[in-house]
Design an enzyme around this catalytic site. Structure first.
Site, short mmCIF file in Angstrom:
data_model
loop_
_atom_site.label_atom_id
_atom_site.label_comp_id
_atom_site.label_asym_id
_atom_site.label_seq_id
_atom_site.Cartn_x
_atom_site.Cartn_y
_atom_site.Cartn_z
N CYS A 1 0.86 -1.19 0.00
CA CYS A 1 0.00 0.00 0.00
C CYS A 1 0.89 1.23 0.00
CB CYS A 1 -0.97 -0.03 1.18
SG CYS A 1 -0.18 -0.15 2.81
N ARG B 1 -2.32 -0.83 5.39
CA ARG B 1 -3.45 -1.43 4.68
C ARG B 1 -3.06 -2.78 4.09
NH1 ARG B 1 -4.84 3.73 0.96
NH2 ARG B 1 -2.56 3.91 1.14
#
Length: 273
Positions: free
Chosen positions: A235, A240
């Site tokens: 990410c 994430r």
């Protein structure tokens, strides 16, 4: 939740409410400021600051085992303590799950729906965060089976059975954004060549809970991402993608997943790519 590959690591809000006073449980609030919760914390939660407790000044994840051990120690967490984390980002629990596993902490669970669902159900909230006496804690060095370095990511770009999975927003993937805004003059935006973009948030229902096993399988298999492949999610700074590592490995049961925690924050600054 029994449908998932490892249902034992996922708990619902009712379970957590029933275990709030368990002395062997530690709830951790992870965010950029406790003020985001307007004096409405899950009871018993301690606070970890993303920028000072988890990330280094260059926004890379702090992988120093001593620093991690100190964080766990000051939070009153022993090797036998079960940890559940939450934050304003719905994937916080999965990201911290990856982080704790990285340093060898085995007792960690993820709250399905996170803080969003907890608050929407009018479950107990506290105006104050908690503090605990420090306890001894020894962390292992980061487990290399849980993360991948940029050199291997680069080497894998022409490897047929390896998937580079970009879990950022479409705006970040396309280069319109660098993190959460248009790139400034010295910032490189875009994505790793050959990476497939499936935004992390597509794994969640509107109430913040995980989508069902068939829905998750369909999401990834529709992009030819299957359990027989090696998958490197990334990410912006590894949070994430750490969450998606959890989804792929513990909800779907994909065996070959490693988080590229250096992510775009590192890749965009490499001079040889």
């Amino acid at each position: 939740m029994s449908q998932y590959a490892h249902p034992e690591v996922v708990v619902d809000t009712e379970w957590l409410e029933n275990h709030l006073h368990d002395p062997n449980l530690r709830i951790v609030e992870v965010d950029t400021s406790p003020e985001l919760y307007k004096n409405a914390h899950i009871p018993g939660a301690v606070f970890w600051h993303i920028f000072t407790d988890i990330l280094l000044p260059d926004l890379s994840i702090n992988l120093d085992a001593i620093a991690f051990a100190n964080l766990m120690s000051r939070s009153g967490i022993t090797k036998d303590t079960t940890v559940i984390a939450y934050g304003s980002y719905p994937g916080t629990g999965g990201w911290i799950f990856w982080l704790l596993k990285l340093f060898g902490h085995n007792h960690v669970k993820v709250l399905n729906g996170g803080y969003q669902k907890w608050k929407s159900e009018n479950r107990p909230l506290s105006p104050e965060l908690s503090t605990f006496s420090s306890v001894p804690y020894e962390a292992q060095t980061p487990d290399p089976q849980l993360r991948v370095l940029h050199t291997e990511v680069q080497a894998s770009m022409n490897r047929k059975n390896t998937i580079l999975l970009d879990v950022r927003t479409p705006q970040e993937y396309s280069g319109e954004w660098f993190f959460n805004q248009p790139p400034k003059k010295n910032e490189r935006a875009g994505h790793i060549p050959g990476a497939v973009n499936i935004e992390h948030i597509l794994t969640l229902n509107e109430d913040g809970t995980f989508k069902s096993l068939p829905e998750l399988k369909s999401l990834y298999e529709s992009q030819d991402i299957t359990s027989d492949q090696e998958i490197f999610p990334y990410c912006a700074i590894g949070g994430r993608s750490g969450y998606i590592w959890f989804v792929l490995k513990y909800l779907l049961g994909y065996p070959q997943v490693r988080n590229y925690d250096g992510s775009w924050n590192q890749w965009s600054r490499l001079s040889n790519v």
